[in-house]
Design an enzyme around this catalytic site. Structure first.
Site, PDB file in Angstrom:
ATOM      1  CG  HIS A 186     -68.195  21.911 -20.672  1.00 50.94           C
ATOM      2  ND1 HIS A 186     -67.181  22.728 -21.091  1.00 50.94           N
ATOM      3  CD2 HIS A 186     -68.067  20.760 -21.382  1.00 50.94           C
ATOM      4  CE1 HIS A 186     -66.483  22.102 -22.034  1.00 50.94           C
ATOM      5  NE2 HIS A 186     -66.996  20.906 -22.229  1.00 50.94           N
ATOM      6  CG  HIS A 207     -62.308  18.265 -22.675  1.00 50.66           C
ATOM      7  ND1 HIS A 207     -62.734  18.822 -21.511  1.00 50.66           N
ATOM      8  CD2 HIS A 207     -63.304  18.420 -23.567  1.00 50.66           C
ATOM      9  CE1 HIS A 207     -63.949  19.320 -21.689  1.00 50.66           C
ATOM     10  NE2 HIS A 207     -64.318  19.086 -22.925  1.00 50.66           N
ATOM     11  CG  HIS A 216     -68.525  16.006 -24.068  1.00 49.85           C
ATOM     12  ND1 HIS A 216     -67.251  15.572 -23.793  1.00 49.85           N
ATOM     13  CD2 HIS A 216     -68.517  17.350 -23.847  1.00 49.85           C
ATOM     14  CE1 HIS A 216     -66.507  16.613 -23.436  1.00 49.85           C
ATOM     15  NE2 HIS A 216     -67.241  17.697 -23.458  1.00 49.85           N
ATOM     16  CG  HIS A 337     -64.591  18.533 -30.078  1.00 46.09           C
ATOM     17  ND1 HIS A 337     -63.515  18.772 -29.249  1.00 46.09           N
ATOM     18  CD2 HIS A 337     -65.673  18.993 -29.399  1.00 46.09           C
ATOM     19  CE1 HIS A 337     -63.929  19.315 -28.128  1.00 46.09           C
ATOM     20  NE2 HIS A 337     -65.235  19.469 -28.191  1.00 46.09           N
ATOM     21  CG  HIS A 341     -65.339  23.811 -28.901  1.00 48.66           C
ATOM     22  ND1 HIS A 341     -66.178  24.348 -27.954  1.00 48.66           N
ATOM     23  CD2 HIS A 341     -65.510  22.467 -28.832  1.00 48.66           C
ATOM     24  CE1 HIS A 341     -66.828  23.369 -27.333  1.00 48.66           C
ATOM     25  NE2 HIS A 341     -66.443  22.215 -27.850  1.00 48.66           N
ATOM     26  CG  PHE A 360     -62.395  23.183 -22.246  1.00 52.52           C
ATOM     27  CD1 PHE A 360     -63.078  22.844 -23.400  1.00 52.52           C
ATOM     28  CD2 PHE A 360     -61.215  22.508 -21.952  1.00 52.52           C
ATOM     29  CE1 PHE A 360     -62.597  21.861 -24.257  1.00 52.52           C
ATOM     30  CE2 PHE A 360     -60.734  21.520 -22.798  1.00 52.52           C
ATOM     31  CZ  PHE A 360     -61.421  21.207 -23.951  1.00 52.52           C
ATOM     32  CG  HIS A 373     -70.244  18.511 -27.509  1.00 53.53           C
ATOM     33  ND1 HIS A 373     -69.336  17.485 -27.357  1.00 53.53           N
ATOM     34  CD2 HIS A 373     -69.552  19.657 -27.351  1.00 53.53           C
ATOM     35  CE1 HIS A 373     -68.143  17.998 -27.112  1.00 53.53           C
ATOM     36  NE2 HIS A 373     -68.236  19.310 -27.098  1.00 53.53           N
TER      37      HIS A 373
HETATM   38 CU1  C2O Z   1     -66.283  19.508 -23.368  1.00 51.87          CU
HETATM   39 CU2  C2O Z   1     -66.572  20.371 -26.880  1.00 51.87          CU
HETATM   40  O1  C2O Z   1     -65.983  20.247 -25.112  1.00 51.87           O
END
Ligand code: C2O
Length: 601
Positions: A186, A207, A216, A337, A341, A360, A373
């Site tokens: 990631h 992203h 993802h 999303h 996070h 990230f 995810h």
């Molecule tokens: Cu690659 Cu939820 O981020």
């Protein structure tokens, strides 16, 4: 009329004769040397160009050129700019499009220290090197993996998942399947370890564009296959965090057991169960349990149903070879999303960068990331079934042929393309079917009727002080709301016309520091910022902190919100203008370049 999306593959557009001389030298050879690429990039970034396939006088070998010298532009070579392709007439202008090709997989031999780490953080994110690359082939016959809702699994499942994760953590640290190696995947794709092949001055970023969903999906696919291999269970499937259903809105209990391999210490203390997730999280508001549930369902409705009627609204903006920055996220990537996070990461007084989930570079270090995810990925499948003629995968080859590299469960390096992940059944997995309480969660209007009444009485609104004229943009949003009156291109359209073209509110030229968890909400015809559980809520802008190459972190993005349904719901479809309210939800300044409304087909 602006049209930033085309569903036809290899669509051709007839264009006027093009003078080749000034443009074509850049594009003689598609596989470019780096110095060529730099020149090409200059053209890409500042000026649109026409494919060399278009030549004067026609071209026998090239079916795209007719004998009148009228070039038909190969769709493959067109990347739509922020404003989109403005029809044939628009091609006379010079800013509307650029040559593009799908993103190539990174060159692992050139992987380097991430250029985009938060201040003071030192870490390496490159995977072990291998030059043996195999191309992904869908499994011919494989047992189906059924991903279950995380809050509803039994103890046997949890034990298995825990054991698999433990074994993953125990693998040799140089094994690409090791847990920390997986977490680095990631970081490498998101924090600038990889230059774009052909564009060494640009980082790969997965992203804030249409690459978000497919990247993802592939990432989780291999992560899951590795876990299954480690416990010798090819049917093992990751759980999904069912945050879109009231019974799944807490952090799933299996991740909070401190002696489990699924535990991560770097998480929010405050948001442990029974705290309920805020799918539009900002540090600014506190809500009651019931308010929060309502608001979450309404955020889901907005992200999946009313605000996501067109593919690019859902997936995000195009990203191709040579794309310089993060062009813009789709509805689900933004909320829920991003919000989840930030909600899941440590409070900033403990971990200044919101580690692990809230940044990230570190997000993949928390097993909760993969559960979060999985639900994001599930949304992709669901979106296609929600109804409406346009809810289909993007057919643009720049999307379909974008490619990534991952290590598989046998530690082989695999090259994958987006086109091979569109159907999860072909990858060997599906999601458990669970109810979707947000699907018909249309909200009640909050203020609009009241505002209308005031307007008819000629009474000035209390909030006129916050009003900014469109001519005053750019403006900076800091700690209080601003509002603007925006003219609509048309009003009172028929149902068919609305199906044909979506009314899209474009907040453009958004500039902010990408290292910060910037957030603001957008409301229409409501200046009270009443929370996302009202029809007036049009969507939200949010950022997972990360850094780009020095100098690149303040690039501008635009936020596109589909509002046809919303305007019907608040009874504003006959109005010539609407009031757009921008409500800051973080204490970080954001510059807004302008606001406009487009019709998009
Ligand atoms: Cu690659 Cu939820 O981020």
């Amino acid at each position: 009329m602006a049209s930033f999306f085309l569903t036809q593959p290899l669509m051709t557009t007839t264009i006027p004769t093009i003078s080749k001389a000034s443009l074509c030298p850049f594009f003689k050879n598609r596989s470019q040397t780096p110095s060529n690429a730099k020149r090409k990039n200059k053209v890409l970034s500042r000026r649109s160009s026409i494919s060399c396939m278009a030549r004067e006088g026609g071209d026998q070998k090239n079916p795209n050129i007719d004998s009148n010298g009228v070039g038909k532009l190969d769709r493959r070579n067109v990347l739509f700019g922020l404003g989109g392709l403005y029809g044939v007439a628009g091609l006379q202008g010079s800013e509307q499009f650029a040559i593009a090709e799908p993103l190539l997989p990174p060159d692992l031999s050139k992987c380097s220290t991430p250029s985009g780490l938060p201040q003071g953080i030192k870490t390496e994110c490159c995977p072990p090197f291998s030059d043996e690359i195999i191309d992904f082939k869908p499994p011919l016959r494989a047992p189906l993996r059924v991903r279950p809702a995380a809050h509803a699994v039994d103890s046997e499942y949890i034990a298995k998942y825990n054991e698999a994760t433990k074994r993953m953590r125990e693998l040799d640290e140089n094994d690409p399947r090791n847990f920390m190696q997986q977490a680095k995947v990631h970081c490498a794709y998101c924090n600038g370890s990889y230059d774009q092949v052909n564009y060494p001055e640009l980082d790969i970023q997965v992203h804030n564009s249409w690459l978000f969903f497919p990247f993802h999906r592939w990432y989780l696919h291999f992560y899951e296959k590795i876990l299954g291999k480690l416990i010798d269970d090819p049917t093992f499937a990751l759980p999904f965090w069912n945050w879109d259903h009231p019974s799944g809105m807490q952090m799933p209990a299996m991740f909070t057991n401190k002696s489990s391999a699924l535990y991560d210490e770097k998480r929010s203390n405050k948001h442990q169960p029974p705290s309920i997730v805020d799918l539009n999280f900002s540090t600014k508001d506190e809500k009651s349990y019931q308010e929060q549930v309502n608001e979450n369902l309404s955020v889901m409705y907005q992200s999946m149903v009313s605000g996501a009627k067109l593919p690019l609204l859902f997936f995000g903006e195009p990203y191709s070879q040579g794309s310089e920055k993060e062009p813009g996220a789709g509805t689900v990537e933004r909320t829920p999303h991003t919000a989840v996070h930030i909600w899941g990461g440590s409070e900033r007084n403990r971990e200044p960068n919101g580690e692990d989930m809230g940044n990230f570079y570190s997000a993949g270090r928390d097993p909760l990331f993969y559960c979060h995810h999985a639900n994001v990925d599930r949304m992709w499948n669901l979106w296609k079934t929600v109804g409406g003629p346009k809810r289909k995968d993007i057919k643009d080859p720049d999307f379909l042929d974008a490619a990534f590299l991952f290590y598989d469960e046998n530690a082989r390096l695999v090259r994958v393309k987006v086109r091979d992940c569109l159907d999860t059944k072909r990858l060997g997995y599906i999601y458990e079917d669970v109810p979707l309480p947000w699907l018909y969660k249309k909200q009640k209007p909050h203020k609009s009727k009241y505002l209308k009444m005031l307007k008819s009485l000629g009474v000035a609104r209390a909030s006129d002080a916050k009003r900014v004229a469109l001519s005053d943009f750019p403006v900076t949003l800091t700690d209080s709301m601003i509002t603007a009156v925006v003219q609509r291109p048309t009003k009172g359209r028929s149902k068919e016309e609305k199906e044909e073209e979506e009314e899209v509110l474009v907040i453009e030229g958004i500039e902010f520091d990408k290292e910060l968890a910037v957030k603001f909400d957008v409301y229409i015809n409501d200046e009270d910022a009443p929370g996302a559980d009202k029809s007036e809520f049009a969507g939200s802008f949010g950022n997972v902190p990360h850094k780009l190459k020095p100098g690149a972190q303040h690039s501008k993005v635009s936020l596109k919100l589909g509002i046809s349904d919303l305007l019907d719901d608040v009874g504003a479809d006959d109005d010539e203008s609407i009031i757009v309210a921008l409500v800051p939800k973080s204490n970080y300044p954001v510059t807004i370049g302008g606001i406009k409304i487009e019709l998009v087909s």
